[in-house]
Design an enzyme around this catalytic site. Sequence first.
Site, mmCIF file in Angstrom:
data_model
loop_
_atom_site.group_PDB
_atom_site.id
_atom_site.type_symbol
_atom_site.label_atom_id
_atom_site.label_comp_id
_atom_site.label_asym_id
_atom_site.label_seq_id
_atom_site.Cartn_x
_atom_site.Cartn_y
_atom_site.Cartn_z
ATOM 1 N N ASP A 1 -0.760 -6.235 9.156
ATOM 2 C CA ASP A 1 -1.746 -5.219 8.770
ATOM 3 C C ASP A 1 -2.983 -5.963 8.283
ATOM 4 O OD1 ASP A 1 -3.212 -3.073 7.901
ATOM 5 O OD2 ASP A 1 -1.796 -2.409 6.370
ATOM 6 N N TRP B 1 0.855 -1.192 0.000
ATOM 7 C CA TRP B 1 0.000 0.000 0.000
ATOM 8 C C TRP B 1 0.886 1.235 0.000
ATOM 9 C CZ3 TRP B 1 -2.132 2.538 4.886
ATOM 10 C CH2 TRP B 1 -3.072 3.530 4.568
ATOM 11 N N LYS C 1 -13.545 -1.400 6.056
ATOM 12 C CA LYS C 1 -14.104 -2.191 4.960
ATOM 13 C C LYS C 1 -15.142 -3.192 5.449
ATOM 14 C CE LYS C 1 -10.652 -0.317 2.598
ATOM 15 N NZ LYS C 1 -9.798 0.755 3.156
#
Length: 452
Positions: free
Chosen positions: A264, A183, A300
Amino acid sequence: PTPRHPCQPPPPLPAMSALLRTPLPLPALRRALASPAAFPRRLATARFRDVPQGPEDAILGITLAFNRDTAPTKLNLGVGAYRDDHGRPFVLPSVRAAERTVVEDELNMEYLPVAGDRGFADHALDMAFGKGGVDHKNVAVVQTLSGTGALRLAGELLSRFAPNHPEKEGGDKQVVMLPKPSWANHKNIFQDSDCVVKSYAYYDPVTKSVDYDACVRDLEAAKPETAVLLHACAHNPTGCDLNQDQWKELSTVFKEKKLLPLFDMAYQGFTSGDTDIDAFALRQFVKDGHKVMLCQSFSKNFGLYGHRVGALSVLTENPEQAKAVESQLKILARPMYSNPPLHGARIINKILSTPELAAQWRQEVKDMAERIKAMRTSLKQELDKVGSKLNWDHVVNQHGMFCFSGLTPEQVKEMAVKHHVYLTMDGRISMAGVSSGNVAYLAKAMHEVTKQ
């Protein structure tokens, strides 16, 4: 005082220093303060006039470009936010139901503690590690500003308490290794935390899958005490995850090399549709005895993007260590943002503590994951239908919210300019923004920019 002739100019106004020493009549004082001469000229200079214009964020800047586009066929497939099959932002029905209950409870709006809501923290630990997976007393856990905030706090903790290892790269600074690619914001977060950021091999652009052997080679060459960031599932941006046997082997490498696992977990549930299955890697490392760090985002899987709900957990050896680490996390958080937001944590508490809502939420997570899988299948079918001769198997073989398409930066630019389809420059497609109504148009645009 001696009267002044009307044609005679007024005496010069005193400087501010003189005003402070000499008493003046009120009218004269007002006149003096209104004069620019009363203040040093340097104070009128703009302090930040030489600050250069910075670039737009690599991901959020896509939305700005999309918003400027007036084409009716435009598609924004850059930002990782779930959309329904009509392309609309989706609020989970379980979240709506929980929110109504929270409002009806007429709770107060007081500050949360610096560490956040303890009930939420316990739910976060159970969701990640499984009920009974860890002793909560051995975990330092704080509620954070979503996953980004958890990562930043993790970076600050690592930087402040970096071990002074004689073989450590970067002097006294903590080394954090990121998968290549990762990311885009990961590098910024850890650099701004004063860590030394390095990378390890992860993705093979030729096979469009994980380059596992190269990954292991790089990690075996890492120095002890290096923190290694691992995407727990639904790797961003590639959508390529390790299989269970590879995770087990990697755990052994971490033990042998004395590496620190930093997980993560931003997409738990978006790979398989099951939050327990998607937590396999994390739970395997814990089972193998690793003292992991975990950054969680609930943006999310609960659709709480704007509420910024996250958690940072640090697994320690005993309750005393956990208390010490948590105390330092609170010291870091207090001057940074003081304490976390309240409402989103309350919604999650309500859902996970209410069996009916929890069951409903799990089904909604599965439904979101299944819709994304269906769009992967549809996209490959449409690419075949328009006559593309390229191999697009990776579209269906990858997992989670993103498809690492293989489009070059030049092709991405052409997608935007000629077809009004916006992706990140590395060719990442947010499959959550693909729908049954736009998938054919997307496939045609991809074919047009890739055909020989």
